[in-house]
Design a protein around this motif. Structure first.
Motif, short mmCIF file in Angstrom:
data_model
loop_
_atom_site.label_atom_id
_atom_site.label_comp_id
_atom_site.label_asym_id
_atom_site.label_seq_id
_atom_site.Cartn_x
_atom_site.Cartn_y
_atom_site.Cartn_z
N VAL A 49 0.85 -1.19 0.00
CA VAL A 49 0.00 0.00 0.00
C VAL A 49 0.89 1.24 0.00
O VAL A 49 1.74 1.38 0.88
N ALA A 114 2.24 -5.08 3.93
CA ALA A 114 1.45 -5.77 4.94
C ALA A 114 2.28 -6.96 5.45
O ALA A 114 3.45 -7.10 5.09
N THR A 125 -3.61 -22.37 -7.65
CA THR A 125 -3.36 -21.23 -8.53
C THR A 125 -3.72 -19.94 -7.77
O THR A 125 -4.51 -19.96 -6.84
N SER A 127 -4.81 -15.79 -8.21
CA SER A 127 -5.31 -14.73 -9.09
C SER A 127 -5.22 -13.40 -8.37
O SER A 127 -5.88 -13.22 -7.34
N LYS A 129 -6.26 -9.73 -7.98
CA LYS A 129 -7.47 -9.03 -8.39
C LYS A 129 -7.31 -7.52 -8.36
O LYS A 129 -8.18 -6.79 -7.91
N LEU B 45 -7.65 -13.21 -0.07
CA LEU B 45 -6.69 -12.69 0.91
C LEU B 45 -6.47 -11.21 0.65
O LEU B 45 -6.49 -10.77 -0.51
N GLY B 47 -4.10 -7.69 2.25
CA GLY B 47 -3.16 -7.10 3.21
C GLY B 47 -3.71 -5.79 3.74
O GLY B 47 -4.44 -5.09 3.04
N THR B 86 -13.63 -16.75 -8.77
CA THR B 86 -12.52 -16.09 -8.05
C THR B 86 -12.70 -14.57 -8.06
O THR B 86 -12.39 -13.91 -7.07
N ASP B 87 -13.27 -14.01 -9.15
CA ASP B 87 -13.59 -12.57 -9.15
C ASP B 87 -14.56 -12.24 -8.01
O ASP B 87 -14.39 -11.25 -7.29
N ALA B 114 -4.63 -3.29 0.81
CA ALA B 114 -3.99 -3.63 -0.46
C ALA B 114 -5.06 -4.17 -1.40
O ALA B 114 -6.25 -4.14 -1.07
N THR B 115 -4.68 -4.64 -2.56
CA THR B 115 -5.66 -5.26 -3.47
C THR B 115 -5.77 -6.75 -3.14
O THR B 115 -4.81 -7.37 -2.68
N PRO B 116 -6.95 -7.34 -3.36
CA PRO B 116 -7.13 -8.74 -2.97
C PRO B 116 -6.46 -9.73 -3.93
O PRO B 116 -6.23 -9.43 -5.10
N VAL B 117 -6.17 -10.89 -3.39
CA VAL B 117 -5.61 -12.00 -4.15
C VAL B 117 -6.48 -13.21 -3.85
O VAL B 117 -6.91 -13.38 -2.71
N VAL B 118 -6.78 -14.02 -4.86
CA VAL B 118 -7.63 -15.19 -4.64
C VAL B 118 -6.85 -16.46 -4.97
O VAL B 118 -6.19 -16.54 -6.01
N VAL B 119 -6.91 -17.41 -4.04
CA VAL B 119 -6.24 -18.70 -4.21
C VAL B 119 -7.29 -19.74 -4.52
O VAL B 119 -8.30 -19.80 -3.82
#
Lengths: 154, 154
Positions: A49, A114, A125, A127, A129, B45, B47, B86-87, B114-119
């Protein structure tokens, strides 16, 4: 996403692994990730951030490579991805992002990090976003593959 | 980790799912996570970075529950965890964290996201590598389970 953002992460991973584990990974060609999904067995993720931008980073390892790094860094080789290995992957993620943060800070791109999160699961995997472009940097080695993905929303 | 930090996330997940998917999850008892590893199939996820603290959040869903939420939110039910799912999990993660951020901001705890991340990956586990306590909030439903994990380094 600014291309200046790529190299610091790439250099930082090789710095960390060569210093801590005497291991050189061979970097492949960085590319914009669209539909491509890179797979791995253990991944460190961290959020970033800053005043100009925010984003996320992941470093994904094949299990065999993570275990090799573990043996070289800590002198022990568990049979599977256990908590010691995820701790190590979290530390590597922190060090790589911290190294890139220093280099990018000198160029005027500041961000705060963070705390890292580590995912383990065979063939998962990731992704990212963010609204911005996603960059994937592949690495190969005799022990398995790794890749870094970084994305910022601007 | 301050216990005041827990409820805003719990309330925020149920607000988001009841508003967007007409779905109520049954919250279990929040607990400090030590060795426990919660498993799931798709996780968002994010941060968090603030002046007083930094940390990370994850929301993990069983595949069946994620697909049910997908059907209720968007009227379509894919056969598997695809990019639409995942979106959606990334959006839910953003909304839940954003909702908690508002409540916590009123109490004087500010952080940026922060921006999200998808597992995605069947039966993966998540380890938050912050120095502070890790809190896990389990949720059950007729369609499968979910859980939120939050940790801050102070």
């Amino acid at each position: 996403m600014n291309v200046e953002f790529i190299n610091p992460f790439l250099e930082s991973l090789n710095n960390v692994l060569s210093t801590m584990a005497s291991l050189e990974l061979t970097p492949g060609k960085p590319r914009l990730k669209k539909d491509e999904k890179a797979q791995g067995d253990v991944s460190g993720l961290i959020g970033m951030v800053g005043p100009q931008t925010k984003g996320s980073l992941s470093i994904t390892f094949d299990a065999a490579l993570a275990l090799e790094v573990m043996q070289r860094m800590l002198g022990e080789r568990p049979n599977e991805i256990n908590e010691e290995v995820t701790d190590m992957v979290g530390e590597i993620t922190n060090m790589v992002t911290g190294g890139a943060k220093l280099i990018l800070g000198e160029k005027g791109y500041d961000f705060d990090m963070a705390t890292p999160v580590v995912v383990s699961g065979t063939g998962h995997t990731i992704s990212h976003k963010s609204d911005g472009a996603k960059l994937i940097m592949p690495f190969t080695s005799d022990f398995g593959n790794a890749h870094i993905e970084v994305c910022f929303d601007k």
